[in-house]
Motif scaffolding. Structure first.
Motif, PDB file in Angstrom:
ATOM      1  N   SER A 118       0.727   6.560  -5.013  1.00  0.00           N
ATOM      2  CA  SER A 118       1.126   7.903  -5.453  1.00  0.00           C
ATOM      3  C   SER A 118       0.898   8.888  -4.306  1.00  0.00           C
ATOM      4  O   SER A 118       0.662   8.466  -3.166  1.00  0.00           O
ATOM      5  N   THR A 119       0.977  10.156  -4.592  1.00  0.00           N
ATOM      6  CA  THR A 119       1.013  11.121  -3.489  1.00  0.00           C
ATOM      7  C   THR A 119       0.363  12.453  -3.858  1.00  0.00           C
ATOM      8  O   THR A 119       0.419  12.868  -5.021  1.00  0.00           O
ATOM      9  N   CYS A 120      -0.165  13.121  -2.846  1.00  0.00           N
ATOM     10  CA  CYS A 120      -0.690  14.463  -3.073  1.00  0.00           C
ATOM     11  C   CYS A 120       0.439  15.461  -3.312  1.00  0.00           C
ATOM     12  O   CYS A 120       0.178  16.609  -3.682  1.00  0.00           O
ATOM     13  N   ALA A 142      10.988  17.037  -5.566  1.00  0.00           N
ATOM     14  CA  ALA A 142      11.428  15.972  -6.481  1.00  0.00           C
ATOM     15  C   ALA A 142      10.692  14.661  -6.211  1.00  0.00           C
ATOM     16  O   ALA A 142      10.477  13.856  -7.123  1.00  0.00           O
ATOM     17  N   TYR A 143      10.276  14.448  -4.961  1.00  0.00           N
ATOM     18  CA  TYR A 143       9.504  13.245  -4.654  1.00  0.00           C
ATOM     19  C   TYR A 143       8.181  13.252  -5.427  1.00  0.00           C
ATOM     20  O   TYR A 143       7.828  12.279  -6.109  1.00  0.00           O
ATOM     21  N   GLY A 144       7.443  14.356  -5.324  1.00  0.00           N
ATOM     22  CA  GLY A 144       6.172  14.468  -6.033  1.00  0.00           C
ATOM     23  C   GLY A 144       6.367  14.312  -7.536  1.00  0.00           C
ATOM     24  O   GLY A 144       5.585  13.638  -8.212  1.00  0.00           O
ATOM     25  N   ARG A 169      -3.466   8.746  -4.712  1.00  0.00           N
ATOM     26  CA  ARG A 169      -2.629   9.854  -4.237  1.00  0.00           C
ATOM     27  C   ARG A 169      -2.881  10.049  -2.750  1.00  0.00           C
ATOM     28  O   ARG A 169      -3.895  10.633  -2.349  1.00  0.00           O
ATOM     29  N   TYR A 170      -1.952   9.522  -1.959  1.00  0.00           N
ATOM     30  CA  TYR A 170      -2.131   9.571  -0.516  1.00  0.00           C
ATOM     31  C   TYR A 170      -1.871  10.967  -0.004  1.00  0.00           C
ATOM     32  O   TYR A 170      -0.935  11.627  -0.430  1.00  0.00           O
ATOM     33  N   PHE A 171      -2.643  11.310   1.012  1.00  0.00           N
ATOM     34  CA  PHE A 171      -2.299  12.466   1.819  1.00  0.00           C
ATOM     35  C   PHE A 171      -1.393  11.918   2.933  1.00  0.00           C
ATOM     36  O   PHE A 171      -0.580  11.045   2.654  1.00  0.00           O
TER      37      PHE A 171
HETATM   38  N1  UFG Z   1       7.246  18.656  10.604  1.00  0.00           N
HETATM   39  C1  UFG Z   1       7.733  19.431  11.631  1.00  0.00           C
HETATM   40  N2  UFG Z   1       8.683  18.884  12.468  1.00  0.00           N
HETATM   41  C2  UFG Z   1       9.146  17.610  12.316  1.00  0.00           C
HETATM   42  C3  UFG Z   1       8.625  16.813  11.271  1.00  0.00           C
HETATM   43  C4  UFG Z   1       7.679  17.370  10.421  1.00  0.00           C
HETATM   44  O1  UFG Z   1       7.361  20.600  11.793  1.00  0.00           O
HETATM   45  O2  UFG Z   1      10.005  17.187  13.095  1.00  0.00           O
HETATM   46  C5  UFG Z   1       6.219  19.229   9.707  1.00  0.00           C
HETATM   47  C6  UFG Z   1       6.637  19.226   8.245  1.00  0.00           C
HETATM   48  O3  UFG Z   1       7.381  20.376   7.964  1.00  0.00           O
HETATM   49  C7  UFG Z   1       5.259  19.194   7.557  1.00  0.00           C
HETATM   50  C8  UFG Z   1       4.393  18.376   8.512  1.00  0.00           C
HETATM   51  O4  UFG Z   1       5.073  18.393   9.769  1.00  0.00           O
HETATM   52  O5  UFG Z   1       4.735  20.480   7.484  1.00  0.00           O
HETATM   53  C9  UFG Z   1       4.237  16.922   8.081  1.00  0.00           C
HETATM   54  O6  UFG Z   1       5.549  16.415   7.814  1.00  0.00           O
HETATM   55  P1  UFG Z   1       5.853  14.859   7.607  1.00  0.00           P
HETATM   56  O7  UFG Z   1       7.337  14.744   7.411  1.00  0.00           O
HETATM   57  O8  UFG Z   1       5.230  14.055   8.670  1.00  0.00           O
HETATM   58  O9  UFG Z   1       5.070  14.512   6.255  1.00  0.00           O
HETATM   59  P2  UFG Z   1       5.157  15.220   4.814  1.00  0.00           P
HETATM   60  O10 UFG Z   1       3.896  16.026   4.649  1.00  0.00           O
HETATM   61  O11 UFG Z   1       6.436  15.905   4.582  1.00  0.00           O
HETATM   62  O12 UFG Z   1       5.195  13.971   3.850  1.00  0.00           O
HETATM   63  C10 UFG Z   1       4.327  12.875   3.986  1.00  0.00           C
HETATM   64  C11 UFG Z   1       4.965  11.667   3.326  1.00  0.00           C
HETATM   65  C12 UFG Z   1       5.091  11.893   1.838  1.00  0.00           C
HETATM   66  C13 UFG Z   1       3.767  12.346   1.265  1.00  0.00           C
HETATM   67  C14 UFG Z   1       3.235  13.522   2.022  1.00  0.00           C
HETATM   68  C15 UFG Z   1       1.878  13.951   1.537  1.00  0.00           C
HETATM   69  O13 UFG Z   1       6.256  11.427   3.881  1.00  0.00           O
HETATM   70  O14 UFG Z   1       5.510  10.684   1.239  1.00  0.00           O
HETATM   71  O15 UFG Z   1       3.106  13.191   3.393  1.00  0.00           O
HETATM   72  O16 UFG Z   1       1.542  15.190   2.164  1.00  0.00           O
HETATM   73  F1  UFG Z   1       3.928  12.705  -0.019  1.00  0.00           F
END
Ligand code: UFG
Length: 336
Positions: A118-120, A142-144, A169-171
């Protein structure tokens, strides 16, 4: 005690590291993966790979008919926050229906233990940070929402059929196996650290920061980056704890880093400076997601082995350098 485990999505990023950790514990592992995002080369021996799709209930029934699983660990899912805000039904439809197919098959075959990836993201923009398990659930993308719906499906499967489940719930999963053989390889890649490493390798011209006007100290989003092997360790531990009942844990290290801090870490670790440009906010991104992992530490004795962002980035960098084009594609280029 050695168990026979089914790992859906076990050829993917987090799944493959968990398979490796489960094998290290002496468990027998069967991976079920459609190889849409997963890689055959990421499934470590002696795990068995069965290629199939969770949408195919007949394939699932056939799999469960020939083996007796002690537990199922469910990783396979669409998992991109940004994509989920463009294609919500891939998440609210496919992710949820595939989970129903799997849980239903578990019930039909009397499999009583289940671990959900799951996810945060279920917490949306939380009213308090760091986030413990009692923070109000209100998904902001929608993912969450899809993962929260699956958590609820499991709660009903427990209530009605006695399925014991754990929701982890992964970070932000990050880094790569320290032996350099497993790592992150998405196509297309959307995650912050692998994209920044591509910039350091000269494979992308520049990095984009998605918004610097958030309510955070440097204006960029803050996330809790947890090493993928530490995440895998939480799965190994929770399997035994399931004997005492269903449970939920927030799994992060409890430290947050902003996008700019992560980019600084990548530059420090690789020794390469690269161009960074400002871009628009990405819909669905909450400003700050940091775990309070007290419960998983207290109840499972879990501790992160990788606490510093530079250490996490260093393992991802080692994998990237060994596999500049990812798993399979690098090998093809080398052979050509
Ligand atoms: N980001 C950028 N530039 C990029 C890519 C990402 O600024 O090219 C920013 C994003 O906007 C975000 C942060 O970096 O603020 C982290 O983005 P990621 O895409 O690496 O990860 P997310 O936090 O969007 O999502 C990941 C997983 C999800 C999970 C989530 C939990 O993909 O499955 O972490 O926080 F739910």
């Amino acid at each position: 005690m050695s168990k026979t485990l089914l790992v859906t999505g076990g050829a993917g990023y987090v799944g493959s590291h968990c398979v490796s950790a489960l094998l290290d514990q002496g468990h027998r592992v069967v991976v079920f993966d459609n190889l849409q995002q997963g890689h055959r080369a990421a499934v470590r021996a002696p795990a068995e790979l069965v290629v199939g799709d969770l949408a195919d209930k007949k394939a699932l029934a056939a799999l469960f008919a020939t083996r007796r699983f002690d537990a199922v660990l469910h990783f396979a899912a669409n998992s991109l926050v940004g994509e989920s805000m463009q294609k919500p039904f891939l998440y609210l439809g496919d992710n949820v229906q595939n989970a129903v197919n799997l849980v239903d098959t578990c019930v039909a075959h009397d499999v009583k233990r289940f671990v959900l990836s799951s996810t945060c993201a279920i917490f949306g923009e939380p009213d308090r940070v760091p986030i413990d398990e009692d923070v109000r659930i209100a998904p902001g993308n929608a993912y969450g929402e899809s993962k929260y719906l699956i958590e609820r499906i499991l709660a009903w499967a427990d209530r009605i059929h006695g399925l014991r489940y754990a929701c982890l719930r992964y970070f932000n999963a990050a880094g790569a196996h320290p032996d350099g053989t497993l790592g992150e390889d998405h196509n297309p890649e959307t995650h912050l650290i692998p994209i920044a490493l591509d910039c350091a390798m000269g494979r992308r011209p520049h990095m984009q920061i998605f918004g610097d006007d958030y309510d955070t100290p440097d204006g960029t989003c803050i996330r809790d980056y947890i090493h993928v092997c530490d995440l895998a360790d939480a799965h190994v531990r929770v399997l035994d704890a399931l004997e005492d009942g269903s449970r939920h844990y927030n799994v992060g290290i409890g430290n947050g880093y902003s996008v700019r801090e992560v980019l600084d870490s990548v530059k420090r670790t690789t020794g390469v400076d690269f161009a960074v440009k400002l871009a628009a906010r990405r819909p669905g991104d909450p400003p700050r997601l940091v775990a309070r992992p007290d419960k998983v530490m207290r109840e499972l004795g879990w501790r992160p082995r990788y606490a510093a962002i530079d250490e996490i980035v260093a393992t991802a960098w080692a994998f990237k350098r060994a596999h500049p084009q990812g798993y399979g594609r690098g090998a093809l280029v080398a052979a050509a």
